[in-house]
Scaffold this motif. Structure first.
Motif, PDB file in Angstrom:
ATOM      1  N   TYR A 222       0.833  -1.210   0.000  1.00 17.27           N
ATOM      2  CA  TYR A 222       0.000   0.000   0.000  1.00 17.27           C
ATOM      3  C   TYR A 222       0.866   1.258   0.000  1.00 17.27           C
ATOM      4  CZ  TYR A 222      -4.135  -2.781   1.197  1.00 17.27           C
ATOM      5  OH  TYR A 222      -5.166  -3.675   1.180  1.00 17.27           O
ATOM      6  N   TYR A 223       0.424   2.248  -0.749  1.00 21.18           N
ATOM      7  CA  TYR A 223       1.011   3.583  -0.733  1.00 21.18           C
ATOM      8  C   TYR A 223      -0.143   4.574  -0.547  1.00 21.18           C
ATOM      9  CZ  TYR A 223       5.029   1.051  -2.477  1.00 21.18           C
ATOM     10  OH  TYR A 223       6.058   0.148  -2.609  1.00 21.18           O
ATOM     11  N   ARG A 224      -0.641   4.610   0.687  1.00 19.14           N
ATOM     12  CA  ARG A 224      -1.826   5.420   0.979  1.00 19.14           C
ATOM     13  C   ARG A 224      -1.596   6.383   2.135  1.00 19.14           C
ATOM     14  NH1 ARG A 224      -5.987   0.845   2.924  1.00 19.14           N
ATOM     15  NH2 ARG A 224      -7.505   2.459   2.382  1.00 19.14           N
ATOM     16  N   ALA A 225      -0.470   6.281   2.843  1.00 17.35           N
ATOM     17  CA  ALA A 225      -0.206   7.201   3.956  1.00 17.35           C
ATOM     18  C   ALA A 225      -0.164   8.637   3.446  1.00 17.35           C
ATOM     19  CB  ALA A 225       1.112   6.839   4.630  1.00 17.35           C
ATOM     20  N   GLY A 226      -0.888   9.517   4.123  1.00 13.82           N
ATOM     21  CA  GLY A 226      -0.929  10.908   3.702  1.00 13.82           C
ATOM     22  C   GLY A 226      -1.759  11.162   2.464  1.00 13.82           C
ATOM     23  N   SER A 227      -2.615  10.216   2.097  1.00 14.21           N
ATOM     24  CA  SER A 227      -3.435  10.383   0.893  1.00 14.21           C
ATOM     25  C   SER A 227      -4.508  11.435   1.093  1.00 14.21           C
ATOM     26  CB  SER A 227      -4.105   9.055   0.530  1.00 14.21           C
ATOM     27  OG  SER A 227      -5.093   8.713   1.505  1.00 14.21           O
ATOM     28  N   ALA A 228      -5.087  11.863  -0.015  1.00 16.34           N
ATOM     29  CA  ALA A 228      -6.156  12.863   0.035  1.00 16.34           C
ATOM     30  C   ALA A 228      -7.329  12.371   0.875  1.00 16.34           C
ATOM     31  CB  ALA A 228      -6.616  13.207  -1.382  1.00 16.34           C
ATOM     32  N   ALA A 229      -7.667  11.083   0.756  1.00 18.62           N
ATOM     33  CA  ALA A 229      -8.803  10.544   1.504  1.00 18.62           C
ATOM     34  C   ALA A 229      -8.528  10.523   2.999  1.00 18.62           C
ATOM     35  CB  ALA A 229      -9.149   9.145   1.010  1.00 18.62           C
ATOM     36  N   SER A 230      -7.271  10.332   3.390  1.00 23.22           N
ATOM     37  CA  SER A 230      -6.968  10.286   4.816  1.00 23.22           C
ATOM     38  C   SER A 230      -7.165  11.640   5.487  1.00 23.22           C
ATOM     39  CB  SER A 230      -5.529   9.808   5.037  1.00 23.22           C
ATOM     40  OG  SER A 230      -4.587  10.780   4.606  1.00 23.22           O
ATOM     41  N   ALA A 231      -7.262  12.705   4.688  1.00 23.72           N
ATOM     42  CA  ALA A 231      -7.485  14.049   5.236  1.00 23.72           C
ATOM     43  C   ALA A 231      -8.962  14.418   5.270  1.00 23.72           C
ATOM     44  CB  ALA A 231      -6.708  15.083   4.426  1.00 23.72           C
ATOM     45  N   MET A 232      -9.850  13.462   4.965  1.00 22.53           N
ATOM     46  CA  MET A 232     -11.276  13.761   5.082  1.00 22.53           C
ATOM     47  C   MET A 232     -11.605  14.099   6.530  1.00 22.53           C
ATOM     48  SD  MET A 232     -13.254  11.036   2.601  1.00 22.53           S
ATOM     49  CE  MET A 232     -12.679   9.580   3.484  1.00 22.53           C
ATOM     50  N   ALA A 233     -12.466  15.088   6.709  1.00 19.51           N
ATOM     51  CA  ALA A 233     -12.833  15.535   8.048  1.00 19.51           C
ATOM     52  C   ALA A 233     -14.246  16.087   8.000  1.00 19.51           C
ATOM     53  CB  ALA A 233     -11.849  16.588   8.555  1.00 19.51           C
ATOM     54  N   VAL A 234     -14.765  16.411   9.175  1.00 19.27           N
ATOM     55  CA  VAL A 234     -16.143  16.907   9.259  1.00 19.27           C
ATOM     56  C   VAL A 234     -16.348  18.111   8.355  1.00 19.27           C
ATOM     57  CG1 VAL A 234     -17.851  17.918  10.811  1.00 19.27           C
ATOM     58  CG2 VAL A 234     -16.456  15.990  11.587  1.00 19.27           C
ATOM     59  N   GLY A 235     -15.360  18.963   8.230  1.00 22.03           N
ATOM     60  CA  GLY A 235     -15.533  20.165   7.428  1.00 22.03           C
ATOM     61  C   GLY A 235     -15.111  20.063   5.988  1.00 22.03           C
ATOM     62  N   THR A 236     -14.609  18.902   5.552  1.00 20.68           N
ATOM     63  CA  THR A 236     -14.090  18.800   4.184  1.00 20.68           C
ATOM     64  C   THR A 236     -14.937  17.947   3.253  1.00 20.68           C
ATOM     65  OG1 THR A 236     -12.687  16.880   4.691  1.00 20.68           O
ATOM     66  CG2 THR A 236     -11.739  19.079   5.053  1.00 20.68           C
ATOM     67  N   VAL A 237     -16.022  17.373   3.737  1.00 17.90           N
ATOM     68  CA  VAL A 237     -16.932  16.619   2.876  1.00 17.90           C
ATOM     69  C   VAL A 237     -18.333  17.193   3.025  1.00 17.90           C
ATOM     70  CG1 VAL A 237     -15.571  14.504   3.024  1.00 17.90           C
ATOM     71  CG2 VAL A 237     -17.430  14.872   4.632  1.00 17.90           C
ATOM     72  N   ASP A 238     -19.173  16.928   2.045  1.00 15.02           N
ATOM     73  CA  ASP A 238     -20.526  17.468   2.017  1.00 15.02           C
ATOM     74  C   ASP A 238     -21.459  16.566   2.833  1.00 15.02           C
ATOM     75  OD1 ASP A 238     -23.164  18.292   1.281  1.00 15.02           O
ATOM     76  OD2 ASP A 238     -22.342  19.237  -0.507  1.00 15.02           O
ATOM     77  N   ALA A 239     -21.776  17.003   4.037  1.00 16.41           N
ATOM     78  CA  ALA A 239     -22.633  16.196   4.914  1.00 16.41           C
ATOM     79  C   ALA A 239     -24.037  16.061   4.342  1.00 16.41           C
ATOM     80  CB  ALA A 239     -22.674  16.813   6.310  1.00 16.41           C
TER      81      ALA A 239
END
Length: 383
Positions: free
Chosen positions: A105-122
């Motif tokens: 796997y090469y996923r550390a620090g990926s864009a998806a790992s930075a998903m947060a309450v304020g960065t996706v459309d609830a």
């Protein structure tokens, strides 16, 4: 939307020939991700599906969005991160049927790992009948875990929350995985868990022990691999719209409905006001898996969840939900990749209508989803 899901999808590189990763000279590109596997399968089965996530502002992100969108999934709410890459991974090919393949796997620090309450459309996640989540997302980062806690928080207007435990020990470097996954599973309405996962993560052995540990969900589906699956149902775990429609047309019996039939969410269903053990509230339905000529042991769990959710959205009885789950899993098991063409709905419905003896005789091999073989179906076999 029928179903929305939050989660990371990655570009997958599959070797062009068997062998160690160190020896393979070239790779073919594909896609991989538990939640998008479920969504693509549901879209192929005729349901509306939405993927909410983040990918890098790179070519791999373009490939994911375009490929998943081409499967019929709504990708309008996939954000692009200019500072973080899209996750990728490599895996070996020839030994995949034994589950002994290498994965890098090469996923550390990926864009998806930075998903947060304020960065996706609830709102995009809430505007659906079923919200499907996975324990993999919780392992990506502390922000992702906070986001899942927010999405599974009890509230009167949330969709039916489906949660696939997906315990991956390698992702939980701090050892917190079992406790976190138990917390999230208890907050869901519908839980999918393998008996091997429950044993490895929680030390639980068998459906009754799992039920005691999960007092909240309305439905708990325990998967036992080739042996089949059991659904423990504490009430009507259907999306609100289906229940409202059926209740409106049901005859007025002049009696109060039990509280567990009125509750919308598993988060509130555990407060029943009685002292019965949680496992005594559940009706158990077991369905054996059909015999399958396996090509590769990948994607079957996601396909099973998709089949069960599809039948749930259609308001089918629990036995048929399990059978549709098994059929979708069989479709995935009889192709080399994660995604398979699901059987035509009429074909699947005819197979689900088989009597018990014919279902137990059923054997499915490569190409069965496209085989128009009504005579074979009647005898409980299909090519």
């Amino acid at each position: 939307m029928d179903v929305a899901a939050l989660g990371e999808s990655m570009v997958t590189f599959l070797p062009s020939r068997p062998g160690r990763l160190a020896d393979v000279p070239s790779f073919d590109r594909g896609i991989g991700g538990a939640e998008t596997n479920v969504l693509c399968t549901l879209a192929a089965a005729g349901h509306s599906a939405r993927w909410v996530s983040r990918v890098g502002a790179d070519g791999f992100g373009d490939h994911l969005v375009e490929t998943i969108g081409a499967c019929g999934v709504d990708v309008r709410f996939v954000g692009r991160d200019p500072h973080r890459p899209t996750g990728i991974y490599f895996r070996t090919a020839g030994d995949r049927a034994t589950d002994a393949h290498e994965v890098a796997y090469y996923r550390a620090g990926s864009a998806a790992s930075a998903m947060a309450v304020g960065t996706v459309d609830a709102e995009a996640l809430g505007a659906c009948r079923v919200l499907h989540l996975s324990g993999i997302t919780a392992a990506l980062s502390a922000d992702c875990l906070d986001l899942l806690r927010e999405l599974t928080a009890p509230r009167p207007d949330r969709p039916l929350v489906s949660f696939d435990v997906n315990f991956r020990p390698g992702l939980w470097h701090d050892g917190a995985g079992p406790e976190v996954l138990l917390e999230l599973a208890r907050r869901a309405d519908l839980v999918f868990v393998g008996d091997d996962e429950a044993r490895a993560a929680w030390g639980l052995d068998g459906g009754q022990e799992i039920l005691r540990a999960l007092p909240g969900p309305r439905t708990v589906v325990v998967k036992r691999g080739a042996a089949g699956a059991t659904a423990y149902d504490r009430g009507d775990a259907r999306p609100r719209e289906l229940k409202a429609t059926d209740d409106a047309t049901a005859p007025d019996r002049g009696e109060a409905r039990p509280q567990e039939q009125d509750a919308t969410h598993g988060a509130t269903a555990k407060h029943r006001g009685d002292a019965r053990p949680p496992e005594q509230d559940a009706t158990a339905t077991s369905v054996p898996a059909p015999k399958v000529d396996v090509v590769a042991h990948v994607g079957a769990g996601d396909a099973f969840a998709a089949g069960f959710l599809s039948a749930t959205l259609r308001g089918l009885p629990v036995r048929d939900r399990l059978r549709h789950g098994h059929l979708m899993a069989a479709a995935a098991l009889t192709v080399p990749g994660d995604l398979a063409t699901p059987p035509d709905r009429d074909h699947a419905d005819r197979l689900c209508a088989l009597d018990e003896a014919a279902w137990e005789r059923l054997r499915l091999g490569p190409g069965w989803t496209t085989a128009a073989a009504d005579g074979a179906v009647q005898e409980g076999r299909t090519p």
